[in-house]
Design a protein around this motif. Structure first.
Motif, PDB file in Angstrom:
ATOM      1  N   ALA A 304       0.836  -1.213   0.000  1.00 19.26           N
ATOM      2  CA  ALA A 304       0.000   0.000   0.000  1.00 19.26           C
ATOM      3  C   ALA A 304       0.864   1.254   0.000  1.00 19.26           C
ATOM      4  O   ALA A 304       0.578   2.238  -0.711  1.00 19.26           O
ATOM      5  N   GLN A 305       1.956   1.241   0.796  1.00 16.69           N
ATOM      6  CA  GLN A 305       2.835   2.401   0.846  1.00 16.69           C
ATOM      7  C   GLN A 305       3.533   2.611  -0.492  1.00 16.69           C
ATOM      8  O   GLN A 305       3.704   3.749  -0.957  1.00 16.69           O
ATOM      9  N   GLN A 306       3.936   1.515  -1.117  1.00 18.73           N
ATOM     10  CA  GLN A 306       4.573   1.630  -2.430  1.00 18.73           C
ATOM     11  C   GLN A 306       3.613   2.211  -3.465  1.00 18.73           C
ATOM     12  O   GLN A 306       4.007   3.019  -4.322  1.00 18.73           O
ATOM     13  N   LEU A 366      14.325  12.330  -9.003  1.00 14.67           N
ATOM     14  CA  LEU A 366      13.450  11.393  -9.722  1.00 14.67           C
ATOM     15  C   LEU A 366      14.157  10.062  -9.998  1.00 14.67           C
ATOM     16  O   LEU A 366      13.574   8.992  -9.855  1.00 14.67           O
ATOM     17  N   ALA A 367      15.405  10.136 -10.422  1.00 13.75           N
ATOM     18  CA  ALA A 367      16.163   8.908 -10.678  1.00 13.75           C
ATOM     19  C   ALA A 367      16.295   8.088  -9.407  1.00 13.75           C
ATOM     20  O   ALA A 367      16.169   6.847  -9.405  1.00 13.75           O
ATOM     21  N   ARG A 368      16.582   8.801  -8.302  1.00 19.90           N
ATOM     22  CA  ARG A 368      16.672   8.109  -7.000  1.00 19.90           C
ATOM     23  C   ARG A 368      15.358   7.430  -6.654  1.00 19.90           C
ATOM     24  O   ARG A 368      15.332   6.241  -6.228  1.00 19.90           O
ATOM     25  N   LEU A 373      11.886   2.751  -5.767  1.00 16.70           N
ATOM     26  CA  LEU A 373      10.597   2.082  -5.947  1.00 16.70           C
ATOM     27  C   LEU A 373      10.778   0.706  -6.587  1.00 16.70           C
ATOM     28  O   LEU A 373      10.097  -0.261  -6.227  1.00 16.70           O
ATOM     29  N   SER A 374      11.679   0.618  -7.537  1.00 16.93           N
ATOM     30  CA  SER A 374      11.931  -0.669  -8.198  1.00 16.93           C
ATOM     31  C   SER A 374      12.479  -1.691  -7.209  1.00 16.93           C
ATOM     32  O   SER A 374      12.043  -2.854  -7.180  1.00 16.93           O
ATOM     33  N   ALA A 379      11.583  -6.416  -3.596  1.00 15.53           N
ATOM     34  CA  ALA A 379      11.633  -6.993  -2.254  1.00 15.53           C
ATOM     35  C   ALA A 379      10.243  -7.408  -1.783  1.00 15.53           C
ATOM     36  O   ALA A 379      10.064  -8.486  -1.185  1.00 15.53           O
ATOM     37  N   THR A 380       9.258  -6.559  -2.041  1.00 21.50           N
ATOM     38  CA  THR A 380       7.898  -6.884  -1.606  1.00 21.50           C
ATOM     39  C   THR A 380       7.354  -8.091  -2.366  1.00 21.50           C
ATOM     40  O   THR A 380       6.692  -8.962  -1.778  1.00 21.50           O
ATOM     41  N   ALA A 381       7.638  -8.162  -3.650  1.00 23.63           N
ATOM     42  CA  ALA A 381       7.188  -9.311  -4.443  1.00 23.63           C
ATOM     43  C   ALA A 381       7.809 -10.599  -3.901  1.00 23.63           C
ATOM     44  O   ALA A 381       7.144 -11.639  -3.816  1.00 23.63           O
TER      45      ALA A 381
END
Length: 416
Positions: A304-306, A366-368, A373-374, A379-381
């Motif tokens: 949800a946070q992502q 933005l790059a950071r 996020l990736s 990790a979440t997956a």
């Protein structure tokens, strides 16, 4: 053999009390308790000195060689067979068959003494699977006393023990306890009235040491039901198999048990191990389920946070792209004098500076953000996949435990 009705009242363990069987079979309940059983008379010609004993032994050895099926009857097993006639309850007649290898193994595991083996072997015990066991423990001509858990019975009028052994070897201990339980019922039949009268208060004292909500009290109450005449033999079997030495068992009572059970502490340990097996599986499932719930909650929160952070980054990406396009469309004189500042979605402040410098810093942020996020999504997956795998594993544990519980009830095991 009259099949056992499915709607008979049962004790908490699934055991069908003696009085229920009597009423279902149409037998009147005996109001005076268990009949005293004296040993059958021994034919003198078979007990005339050492020579006669040697002849009997020789005959058994010849039978062992010729029959090819009695090779295990040696030592304690041979002594048990030789003395079984004298140990059998009154009314038990006929030749004592050779104990099967299964019966011998169960007697070993139940830590039966020579006298206990004599009684057990003398009942020509039948060890059956779930389908074969169905309906075996109800007979209109006799009384039956059923064991708890892994079901079995001692048919007093016929002096027969029938027991059910679950298919899963992990439940072998339940069959072992059934053997000991039913053998003690048969042993109670061999005691004199005087011995029984002396033991009853000692058994009551041992039982009284357990709280009303204990397993022993519940099982005993369920087995006795409204027929107190069955209480003595039930106490004798339950205390002998479930109550540890020194756990309120009087030395006089312990001495009687020693006639039939060579190592009662080891026998009680069988019950302890059985309980530990099922309780341990249940505890493992509960602890794993709690841990899984924590993991899945965290995964859901992370996901949800992502989602929220991805929306913020996407918004700032669009704002950046629009600002870059806007600045590029300005005349050079205007663009060169333009200064910008920006507060980023995560609170990072880009102070007032030339437009090109501020936009370059925004591009770096933005790059950071996209990289972070990736990584978080990966990790979440992985965490979600691990949780899904753990859920399958736990369901397997649940199915395994449910399967064992089903096997403990032969009626359910027969149709599963």
């Amino acid at each position: 053999m009259v099949p056992i009705p499915d709607d008979l009242p049962r004790s908490p363990s699934g055991r069908i009390p003696q009085w229920v069987i009597d009423e279902a079979a149409g037998n009147a309940t005996r109001p005076t308790g268990w009949r005293m059983a004296e040993p059958l008379p021994v034919v003198p010609s078979r007990r005339t000195g050492r020579r006669g004993l040697r002849a009997a032994v020789a005959a058994l050895v010849v039978l062992a060689v010729m029959g090819g099926g009695w090779w295990l009857v040696t030592g304690d097993h041979l002594a048990a067979v030789l003395t079984s006639v004298a140990s059998r309850p009154q009314g038990a007649v006929g030749r004592v068959p050779a104990p099967s290898a299964t019966a011998v193994q169960l007697a070993d595991a139940a830590h039966l003494s020579s006298q206990g083996r004599a009684i057990f072997y003398g009942t020509a015990p039948r060890v059956l699977d779930a389908k074969s066991f169905a309906g075996q423990c109800v007979n209109a001509r006799t009384m039956a006393v059923l064991a708890d858990g892994a079901v079995g019975c001692y048919l007093t009028g016929l002096n027969k023990i029938v027991l059910y052994e679950p298919a899963d070897p992990r439940l072998h201990g339940f069959a072992v306890l059934t053997v000991a339980h039913e053998t003690l019922h048969a042993a109670w039949e061999t005691l004199t009235t005087r011995e029984r009268d002396r033991l009853v208060p000692l058994l009551e004292a041992a039982v009284a040491s357990f709280p009303a909500d204990s397993t022993l009290q519940k099982e005993l109450a369920g087995s006795v039901g409204s027929h107190p005449q069955n209480r003595p033999t039930e106490m004798f079997a339950y205390v002998g198999t479930l109550v540890a030495s020194g756990g309120g068992v009087d030395p006089v009572l312990e001495a009687v048990y020693a006639r039939f059970i060579a190592d009662r502490a080891a026998l009680v340990a069988v019950n302890t191990a059985d309980v530990a097996l099922l309780d341990g599986m249940s505890t493992t499932i509960q602890e794993a389920s709690k841990a899984l719930a924590v993991s899945e909650t965290k995964n859901a929160q992370d996901r949800a946070q992502q989602t929220a952070d991805s929306a913020s980054v996407a918004f700032y990406q669009r704002a950046y792209d629009a600002k870059v396009a806007e600045v590029a469309a300005m005349p050079a004189s205007t663009r060169n004098g333009l200064q910008l500042s920006w507060t980023w979605w995560d609170g990072t402040k880009l102070p007032l500076a030339p437009a090109e410098q501020t936009l370059s810093a925004a591009a770096a942020l933005l790059a950071r953000d996209h990289a972070a996020l990736s990584q978080r999504a990966t990790a979440t997956a992985a965490a979600e996949a691990a949780a899904a795998k753990e859920r399958v594993r736990i369901q397997g544990l649940i199915d395994d435990l449910n399967g064992l519980q089903t096997q403990l009830d032969p009626a359910k095991a027969a149709v599963s």
